[in-house]
Design a protein around this motif. Structure first.
Motif, PDB file in Angstrom:
ATOM      1  N   GLY A 105      27.451 -31.779   2.187  1.00  0.00           N
ATOM      2  CA  GLY A 105      28.696 -31.021   2.169  1.00  0.00           C
ATOM      3  C   GLY A 105      28.367 -29.541   2.163  1.00  0.00           C
ATOM      4  N   PRO A 106      29.308 -28.728   2.624  1.00  0.00           N
ATOM      5  CA  PRO A 106      29.043 -27.297   2.700  1.00  0.00           C
ATOM      6  C   PRO A 106      28.696 -26.700   1.341  1.00  0.00           C
ATOM      7  CG  PRO A 106      31.281 -27.824   3.460  1.00  0.00           C
ATOM      8  CD  PRO A 106      30.662 -29.097   3.039  1.00  0.00           C
ATOM      9  N   SER A 107      28.047 -25.569   1.359  1.00  0.00           N
ATOM     10  CA  SER A 107      27.726 -24.861   0.133  1.00  0.00           C
ATOM     11  C   SER A 107      29.031 -24.550  -0.610  1.00  0.00           C
ATOM     12  CB  SER A 107      26.995 -23.568   0.484  1.00  0.00           C
ATOM     13  OG  SER A 107      26.746 -22.842  -0.674  1.00  0.00           O
ATOM     14  N   GLY A 108      29.070 -24.892  -1.889  1.00  0.00           N
ATOM     15  CA  GLY A 108      30.290 -24.673  -2.670  1.00  0.00           C
ATOM     16  C   GLY A 108      31.247 -25.853  -2.634  1.00  0.00           C
ATOM     17  N   ALA A 109      30.858 -26.947  -1.939  1.00  0.00           N
ATOM     18  CA  ALA A 109      31.745 -28.113  -1.826  1.00  0.00           C
ATOM     19  C   ALA A 109      31.906 -28.835  -3.157  1.00  0.00           C
ATOM     20  CB  ALA A 109      31.217 -29.083  -0.776  1.00  0.00           C
ATOM     21  N   GLY A 110      30.902 -28.732  -4.020  1.00  0.00           N
ATOM     22  CA  GLY A 110      31.015 -29.389  -5.321  1.00  0.00           C
ATOM     23  C   GLY A 110      29.961 -30.464  -5.578  1.00  0.00           C
ATOM     24  N   LYS A 111      28.895 -30.458  -4.790  1.00  0.00           N
ATOM     25  CA  LYS A 111      27.855 -31.481  -4.962  1.00  0.00           C
ATOM     26  C   LYS A 111      27.204 -31.375  -6.347  1.00  0.00           C
ATOM     27  CE  LYS A 111      25.644 -29.862  -1.366  1.00  0.00           C
ATOM     28  NZ  LYS A 111      26.595 -28.762  -1.050  1.00  0.00           N
ATOM     29  N   SER A 112      26.790 -30.168  -6.694  1.00  0.00           N
ATOM     30  CA  SER A 112      26.142 -30.001  -8.010  1.00  0.00           C
ATOM     31  C   SER A 112      27.138 -30.257  -9.130  1.00  0.00           C
ATOM     32  CB  SER A 112      25.561 -28.583  -8.140  1.00  0.00           C
ATOM     33  OG  SER A 112      24.593 -28.375  -7.141  1.00  0.00           O
ATOM     34  N   THR A 113      28.390 -29.850  -8.916  1.00  0.00           N
ATOM     35  CA  THR A 113      29.417 -30.096  -9.933  1.00  0.00           C
ATOM     36  C   THR A 113      29.632 -31.590 -10.126  1.00  0.00           C
ATOM     37  OG1 THR A 113      30.491 -28.016  -9.363  1.00  0.00           O
ATOM     38  CG2 THR A 113      31.824 -29.621 -10.559  1.00  0.00           C
ATOM     39  N   MET A 114      29.610 -32.327  -9.022  1.00  0.00           N
ATOM     40  CA  MET A 114      29.786 -33.784  -9.129  1.00  0.00           C
ATOM     41  C   MET A 114      28.659 -34.373  -9.981  1.00  0.00           C
ATOM     42  SD  MET A 114      30.283 -36.395  -5.962  1.00  0.00           S
ATOM     43  CE  MET A 114      29.464 -37.984  -6.000  1.00  0.00           C
ATOM     44  N   ILE A 115      27.447 -33.918  -9.738  1.00  0.00           N
ATOM     45  CA  ILE A 115      26.304 -34.417 -10.502  1.00  0.00           C
ATOM     46  C   ILE A 115      26.418 -34.004 -11.979  1.00  0.00           C
ATOM     47  CG2 ILE A 115      23.821 -34.081 -10.834  1.00  0.00           C
ATOM     48  CD1 ILE A 115      23.559 -34.106  -7.758  1.00  0.00           C
ATOM     49  N   LYS A 116      26.712 -32.729 -12.210  1.00  0.00           N
ATOM     50  CA  LYS A 116      26.770 -32.259 -13.602  1.00  0.00           C
ATOM     51  C   LYS A 116      27.910 -32.937 -14.357  1.00  0.00           C
ATOM     52  CE  LYS A 116      25.187 -27.670 -12.496  1.00  0.00           C
ATOM     53  NZ  LYS A 116      25.700 -26.306 -12.449  1.00  0.00           N
ATOM     54  N   THR A 117      29.001 -33.218 -13.651  1.00  0.00           N
ATOM     55  CA  THR A 117      30.137 -33.862 -14.325  1.00  0.00           C
ATOM     56  C   THR A 117      29.785 -35.313 -14.665  1.00  0.00           C
ATOM     57  OG1 THR A 117      31.603 -32.413 -13.074  1.00  0.00           O
ATOM     58  CG2 THR A 117      32.636 -34.255 -14.197  1.00  0.00           C
ATOM     59  N   MET A 118      29.120 -36.003 -13.741  1.00  0.00           N
ATOM     60  CA  MET A 118      28.780 -37.394 -14.068  1.00  0.00           C
ATOM     61  C   MET A 118      27.772 -37.473 -15.211  1.00  0.00           C
ATOM     62  SD  MET A 118      26.428 -38.870 -10.931  1.00  0.00           S
ATOM     63  CE  MET A 118      27.180 -38.106  -9.525  1.00  0.00           C
ATOM     64  N   LEU A 119      26.940 -36.436 -15.324  1.00  0.00           N
ATOM     65  CA  LEU A 119      25.934 -36.442 -16.387  1.00  0.00           C
ATOM     66  C   LEU A 119      26.465 -35.874 -17.701  1.00  0.00           C
ATOM     67  CD1 LEU A 119      22.719 -35.414 -14.402  1.00  0.00           C
ATOM     68  CD2 LEU A 119      23.444 -37.694 -15.125  1.00  0.00           C
ATOM     69  N   GLY A 120      27.724 -35.429 -17.675  1.00  0.00           N
ATOM     70  CA  GLY A 120      28.322 -34.927 -18.912  1.00  0.00           C
ATOM     71  C   GLY A 120      27.952 -33.488 -19.220  1.00  0.00           C
ATOM     72  N   MET A 121      27.339 -32.806 -18.253  1.00  0.00           N
ATOM     73  CA  MET A 121      26.999 -31.394 -18.478  1.00  0.00           C
ATOM     74  C   MET A 121      28.215 -30.514 -18.221  1.00  0.00           C
ATOM     75  SD  MET A 121      23.419 -31.617 -16.553  1.00  0.00           S
ATOM     76  CE  MET A 121      22.125 -32.646 -17.228  1.00  0.00           C
TER      77      MET A 121
END
Ligand SMILES: Nc1ncnc2c1ncn2[C@@H]1O[C@H](COP(=O)(O)OP(=O)(O)OP(=O)(O)O)[C@@H](O)[C@H]1O
Ligand SMILES: [Mg+2]
Length: 240
Positions: free
Chosen positions: A37-53
């Motif tokens: 997904g494009p930069s800023g799409a939310g990939k890292s956010t998706m990961i951090k949210t699933m990990l509870g960060m």
């Protein structure tokens, strides 16, 4: 096949900005899923949210059947963040020993685990150097080696091959394929579309949603294009 990750109707906002809008997603044992997904799409956010960060605004995320954050479960998976979280004043080896201990590896297990992980990322000859003197790619490689410690059943890798040269990138992907054969589930984000071609399934995150989620071959035929890069561009509406 057992589900290692299970996201149901996950939502995450930052202020007014909806970053994850009702994400449903799962990953099973022996599966490699590429998240693009494009930069800023939310990939890292998706990961951090699933990990509870990051705290989800709604929905549920189960990691190895547990709600996060959960310190014990965090120790059972291999997570590599997009920005390296390393101790710069320590050597590569000292970093690896520290994280191996955090993951609960025993004194007897540590040397072999470190040897193997360092060899996968070609860092064996640089382990005694202080991390402050590592290049950007070397730091990425060390972070990846740390994620591999302790034979985790689940690997979550946020842009693991940034700054890694083509030969080593291939070696890393050979290792990921081998881990998959052993039943490990792997979620990997990447901007390198050649890497997306090597996954079992690609998830395309766009406008807060998983717009496409299928094998690379199926995606190419659905979008009537020849490469995952073109799937990406067509989905974004930028393919001329
Ligand atoms: N802590 C935060 N506070 C406010 N906004 C944030 C925060 N973290 C991320 N964002 C915003 O959320 C959106 C998604 O960011 P994220 O880092 O998840 O994207 P990404 O898909 O990983 O991008 P990249 O490919 O560049 O790594 C961006 O608009 C970003 O500015
Ligand atoms: Mg990111």
């Amino acid at each position: 096949m057992k589900k290692l990750l299970d996201l149901q109707a996950l939502r995450k906002n930052f202020g007014q900005q909806v970053v994850l809008n009702n994400i449903n997603f799962s990953l099973a044992t022996g599966e490699i899923i590429g998240l693009i997904g494009p930069s800023g799409a939310g990939k890292s956010t998706m990961i951090k949210t699933m990990l509870g960060m990051e705290k989800a605004d709604d929905g549920e995320a189960l990691v190895l059947n547990h709600r996060m954050p959960n310190r014990r479960i965090l120790g059972e998976l291999g997570y590599m963040a997009q920005s390296d979280a390393l101790y710069e004043t320590l050597s590569g080896l000292e970093n690896m020993v520290f994280f191996a201990q955090m993951k609960g590896l025993t004194r007897a297990e540590i040397p072999e685990a470190i040897d193997h992980a360092a060899q996968v990322v070609d860092l064996s000859d640089h382990l005694n150097k202080s991390v402050a003197g590592y290049s950007g790619g070397m730091k990425r490689r060390l972070s990846l080696a740390i994620a591999l410690l302790g034979n985790p059943k689940l690997l979550i890798l946020d842009e693991p091959t940034v700054g890694i040269d083509p030969a080593l990138r291939r070696k890393v992907w050979r290792e990921l394929r081998q881990l998959k054969q052993d039943g490990v589930g792997i979620l990997v984000t990447t901007h390198v579309m050649d890497e997306a071609e090597l996954t079992d399934k690609v998830g395309l995150l766009l406008d807060g949603k998983i717009m496409a989620f299928d094998s690379p071959d199926n995606l190419k035929s659905t979008y009537a294009v020849n490469t995952i890069e073109d799937v990406f561009l067509k989905a974004e509406g930028e393919l001329l």
